[in-house]
Write a protein that holds these residues in place. Structure first.
Motif, PDB file in Angstrom:
ATOM      1  N   THR A 248       0.850  -1.194   0.000  1.00  0.00           N
ATOM      2  CA  THR A 248       0.000   0.000   0.000  1.00  0.00           C
ATOM      3  C   THR A 248       0.885   1.243   0.000  1.00  0.00           C
ATOM      4  O   THR A 248       1.732   1.410   0.883  1.00  0.00           O
ATOM      5  N   LEU A 249       0.690   2.090  -1.011  1.00  0.00           N
ATOM      6  CA  LEU A 249       1.408   3.364  -1.118  1.00  0.00           C
ATOM      7  C   LEU A 249       0.398   4.492  -0.958  1.00  0.00           C
ATOM      8  O   LEU A 249      -0.661   4.466  -1.586  1.00  0.00           O
ATOM      9  N   ALA A 250       0.718   5.477  -0.140  1.00  0.00           N
ATOM     10  CA  ALA A 250      -0.231   6.571   0.112  1.00  0.00           C
ATOM     11  C   ALA A 250       0.465   7.923   0.018  1.00  0.00           C
ATOM     12  O   ALA A 250       1.624   8.079   0.429  1.00  0.00           O
ATOM     13  N   ASN A 251      -0.273   8.878  -0.527  1.00  0.00           N
ATOM     14  CA  ASN A 251       0.244  10.251  -0.576  1.00  0.00           C
ATOM     15  C   ASN A 251       0.277  10.846   0.829  1.00  0.00           C
ATOM     16  O   ASN A 251      -0.583  10.558   1.667  1.00  0.00           O
ATOM     17  N   THR A 252       1.253  11.672   1.070  1.00  0.00           N
ATOM     18  CA  THR A 252       1.340  12.417   2.336  1.00  0.00           C
ATOM     19  C   THR A 252       1.589  13.891   1.993  1.00  0.00           C
ATOM     20  O   THR A 252       1.746  14.259   0.820  1.00  0.00           O
ATOM     21  N   GLN A 253       1.605  14.702   3.013  1.00  0.00           N
ATOM     22  CA  GLN A 253       1.870  16.123   2.781  1.00  0.00           C
ATOM     23  C   GLN A 253       3.266  16.337   2.200  1.00  0.00           C
ATOM     24  O   GLN A 253       3.489  17.287   1.440  1.00  0.00           O
ATOM     25  N   ASP A 254       4.180  15.438   2.543  1.00  0.00           N
ATOM     26  CA  ASP A 254       5.565  15.611   2.109  1.00  0.00           C
ATOM     27  C   ASP A 254       5.942  14.733   0.913  1.00  0.00           C
ATOM     28  O   ASP A 254       7.038  14.896   0.352  1.00  0.00           O
ATOM     29  N   TYR A 255       5.047  13.797   0.554  1.00  0.00           N
ATOM     30  CA  TYR A 255       5.437  12.862  -0.513  1.00  0.00           C
ATOM     31  C   TYR A 255       4.210  12.506  -1.363  1.00  0.00           C
ATOM     32  O   TYR A 255       3.175  12.104  -0.846  1.00  0.00           O
ATOM     33  N   THR A 256       4.339  12.629  -2.678  1.00  0.00           N
ATOM     34  CA  THR A 256       3.259  12.294  -3.604  1.00  0.00           C
ATOM     35  C   THR A 256       3.690  11.149  -4.506  1.00  0.00           C
ATOM     36  O   THR A 256       4.775  11.179  -5.111  1.00  0.00           O
ATOM     37  N   ILE A 257       2.828  10.134  -4.601  1.00  0.00           N
ATOM     38  CA  ILE A 257       3.112   8.987  -5.454  1.00  0.00           C
ATOM     39  C   ILE A 257       2.861   9.374  -6.912  1.00  0.00           C
ATOM     40  O   ILE A 257       1.831   9.968  -7.240  1.00  0.00           O
ATOM     41  N   THR A 258       3.776   9.022  -7.789  1.00  0.00           N
ATOM     42  CA  THR A 258       3.634   9.299  -9.219  1.00  0.00           C
ATOM     43  C   THR A 258       3.549   7.989  -9.998  1.00  0.00           C
ATOM     44  O   THR A 258       3.805   6.898  -9.458  1.00  0.00           O
ATOM     45  N   TYR A 259       3.212   8.109 -11.273  1.00  0.00           N
ATOM     46  CA  TYR A 259       3.091   6.912 -12.101  1.00  0.00           C
ATOM     47  C   TYR A 259       4.438   6.210 -12.259  1.00  0.00           C
ATOM     48  O   TYR A 259       4.497   4.980 -12.411  1.00  0.00           O
ATOM     49  N   SER A 260       5.526   6.962 -12.208  1.00  0.00           N
ATOM     50  CA  SER A 260       6.850   6.341 -12.330  1.00  0.00           C
ATOM     51  C   SER A 260       7.146   5.434 -11.143  1.00  0.00           C
ATOM     52  O   SER A 260       7.806   4.392 -11.280  1.00  0.00           O
ATOM     53  N   HIS A 261       6.652   5.803  -9.954  1.00  0.00           N
ATOM     54  CA  HIS A 261       6.807   4.935  -8.777  1.00  0.00           C
ATOM     55  C   HIS A 261       6.069   3.605  -9.002  1.00  0.00           C
ATOM     56  O   HIS A 261       6.600   2.524  -8.687  1.00  0.00           O
ATOM     57  N   LEU A 262       4.851   3.706  -9.536  1.00  0.00           N
ATOM     58  CA  LEU A 262       4.052   2.499  -9.763  1.00  0.00           C
ATOM     59  C   LEU A 262       4.705   1.607 -10.827  1.00  0.00           C
ATOM     60  O   LEU A 262       4.754   0.380 -10.668  1.00  0.00           O
ATOM     61  N   LEU A 263       5.185   2.230 -11.899  1.00  0.00           N
ATOM     62  CA  LEU A 263       5.851   1.458 -12.947  1.00  0.00           C
ATOM     63  C   LEU A 263       7.097   0.747 -12.399  1.00  0.00           C
ATOM     64  O   LEU A 263       7.337  -0.428 -12.706  1.00  0.00           O
ATOM     65  N   GLU A 264       7.848   1.440 -11.601  1.00  0.00           N
ATOM     66  CA  GLU A 264       9.051   0.856 -11.019  1.00  0.00           C
ATOM     67  C   GLU A 264       8.709  -0.318 -10.111  1.00  0.00           C
ATOM     68  O   GLU A 264       9.372  -1.367 -10.150  1.00  0.00           O
ATOM     69  N   LEU A 265       7.668  -0.166  -9.305  1.00  0.00           N
ATOM     70  CA  LEU A 265       7.253  -1.245  -8.407  1.00  0.00           C
ATOM     71  C   LEU A 265       6.754  -2.452  -9.188  1.00  0.00           C
ATOM     72  O   LEU A 265       7.109  -3.600  -8.862  1.00  0.00           O
ATOM     73  N   ILE A 266       5.961  -2.210 -10.210  1.00  0.00           N
ATOM     74  CA  ILE A 266       5.428  -3.317 -11.022  1.00  0.00           C
ATOM     75  C   ILE A 266       6.553  -4.080 -11.699  1.00  0.00           C
ATOM     76  O   ILE A 266       6.578  -5.323 -11.716  1.00  0.00           O
ATOM     77  N   ASN A 267       7.513  -3.351 -12.261  1.00  0.00           N
ATOM     78  CA  ASN A 267       8.652  -4.017 -12.916  1.00  0.00           C
ATOM     79  C   ASN A 267       9.456  -4.846 -11.920  1.00  0.00           C
ATOM     80  O   ASN A 267       9.918  -5.950 -12.242  1.00  0.00           O
ATOM     81  N   GLU A 268       9.605  -4.337 -10.705  1.00  0.00           N
ATOM     82  CA  GLU A 268      10.344  -5.081  -9.684  1.00  0.00           C
ATOM     83  C   GLU A 268       9.577  -6.333  -9.265  1.00  0.00           C
ATOM     84  O   GLU A 268      10.180  -7.387  -9.018  1.00  0.00           O
ATOM     85  N   LEU A 269       8.264  -6.245  -9.194  1.00  0.00           N
ATOM     86  CA  LEU A 269       7.439  -7.407  -8.851  1.00  0.00           C
ATOM     87  C   LEU A 269       7.532  -8.476  -9.943  1.00  0.00           C
ATOM     88  O   LEU A 269       7.621  -9.670  -9.656  1.00  0.00           O
ATOM     89  N   ARG A 270       7.479  -8.037 -11.184  1.00  0.00           N
ATOM     90  CA  ARG A 270       7.606  -8.983 -12.291  1.00  0.00           C
ATOM     91  C   ARG A 270       8.977  -9.658 -12.273  1.00  0.00           C
ATOM     92  O   ARG A 270       9.092 -10.866 -12.504  1.00  0.00           O
ATOM     93  N   TYR A 271      10.004  -8.878 -12.009  1.00  0.00           N
ATOM     94  CA  TYR A 271      11.359  -9.419 -11.919  1.00  0.00           C
ATOM     95  C   TYR A 271      11.448 -10.455 -10.795  1.00  0.00           C
ATOM     96  O   TYR A 271      12.181 -11.449 -10.908  1.00  0.00           O
ATOM     97  N   ALA A 272      10.680 -10.243  -9.730  1.00  0.00           N
ATOM     98  CA  ALA A 272      10.692 -11.159  -8.582  1.00  0.00           C
ATOM     99  C   ALA A 272       9.800 -12.383  -8.807  1.00  0.00           C
ATOM    100  O   ALA A 272       9.709 -13.250  -7.941  1.00  0.00           O
ATOM    101  N   GLY A 273       9.137 -12.458  -9.961  1.00  0.00           N
ATOM    102  CA  GLY A 273       8.348 -13.654 -10.292  1.00  0.00           C
ATOM    103  C   GLY A 273       6.857 -13.559 -10.044  1.00  0.00           C
ATOM    104  O   GLY A 273       6.179 -14.596  -9.973  1.00  0.00           O
ATOM    105  N   ALA A 274       6.309 -12.358  -9.919  1.00  0.00           N
ATOM    106  CA  ALA A 274       4.864 -12.219  -9.708  1.00  0.00           C
ATOM    107  C   ALA A 274       4.098 -12.763 -10.919  1.00  0.00           C
ATOM    108  O   ALA A 274       4.422 -12.440 -12.060  1.00  0.00           O
ATOM    109  N   GLU A 275       3.096 -13.596 -10.665  1.00  0.00           N
ATOM    110  CA  GLU A 275       2.314 -14.196 -11.737  1.00  0.00           C
ATOM    111  C   GLU A 275       1.086 -13.366 -12.087  1.00  0.00           C
ATOM    112  O   GLU A 275       0.543 -13.490 -13.193  1.00  0.00           O
ATOM    113  N   ALA A 276       0.629 -12.542 -11.172  1.00  0.00           N
ATOM    114  CA  ALA A 276      -0.526 -11.662 -11.418  1.00  0.00           C
ATOM    115  C   ALA A 276      -0.374 -10.426 -10.542  1.00  0.00           C
ATOM    116  O   ALA A 276       0.063 -10.514  -9.395  1.00  0.00           O
TER     117      ALA A 276
END
Length: 235
Positions: free
Chosen positions: A115-143
């Motif tokens: 779970t990633l959440a925006n805070t007053q000091d930090y905003t989640i961007t699409y690049s963060h999500l893309l990076e996380l998804i690629n890392e999950l795929r690299y780690a063997g995520a099937e879905a």
């Protein structure tokens, strides 16, 4: 249902064939008895009688061979039906696995939830999500899914101003990313010191939470799966 109906029809044909041969054997035996003249048998010489018995024996053996051949055919039909049933089960299994990998069905299994959440000091961007998804795929995520939007290899994650979309579906903070796979390997890959996604971004102030689970459910892809550029190689 169609496979069961087809098997029923084949078995009906087989049983019918067996009945025909059975009645043929009975008819031949009755006909032989009817055509036999008892008085003539009494008046036959021993040589003639032996010849007649030999002929009757030959007819019986021929009929017996036909019956055995028919029984062999029945057995072969039954084995073929069993093999076809096994082949059909394998095809169904392969199709089910393909549909799961293509995202056409809801799936469940062990994995992790981030779970990633925006805070007053930090905003989640699409690049963060893309990076996380690629890392999950690299780690063997099937879905993988984000806020219950199934993420395929062709899914686009875009950001317009502060709004984000995944596969045409709008998503917003908090971003709940589910991944099905080996939960130990997935979590350890993301938590690698200085190089894993969680360790890197937690250190920079991002609000991240990771949970493991044995029955994580990911919904099927709700968009259209169309092939635009690929085509099968001609043989």
């Amino acid at each position: 249902m169609k496979k069961e109906k087809k098997n029923q029809i084949v078995m009906t044909v087989i049983i019918g064939a067996v009945c025909v041969v059975f009645f043929a054997v009975m008819f031949m035996q009755f006909k032989t008895i009817e055509e036999t003249d008892i008085t003539a048998i009494e008046n036959m010489r021993e040589v003639d009688l032996r010849t007649a018995i030999s002929e009757w024996k030959g007819k019986y053996e021929d009929t017996q061979k036909k019956l055995e051949a028919n029984q062999k055919s029945v057995k072969e039909y039954q084995e073929t039906i069993a093999k076809n049933g096994e082949a059909s089960e394998l095809v169904d299994k392969d199709l089910a696995e393909s549909n799961m990998l293509l995202g056409k069905t809801d799936v469940v299994g062990e994995g992790i939830v981030i779970t990633l959440a925006n805070t007053q000091d930090y905003t989640i961007t699409y690049s963060h999500l893309l990076e996380l998804i690629n890392e999950l795929r690299y780690a063997g995520a099937e879905a993988i899914s984000i806020n219950d939007a199934r993420i395929l290899t062709t899914t686009e994650i875009i950001q317009v101003d502060s709004r984000m979309q995944a596969g045409g579906q709008r998503i917003a903070s908090p971003y709940v990313i589910k991944a099905i796979g080996n939960q130990t390997y997935l979590s350890s890959t993301l938590s690698l010191k200085d190089s894993g996604f969680i360790d890197r971004y937690k250190a920079s102030g991002m609000d991240i939470k990771l949970e493991k689970g044995n029955n994580i459910k990911i919904l099927k892809y709700n968009g259209d799966l169309k092939v635009k550029y690929m085509k099968e190689v001609e043989k």
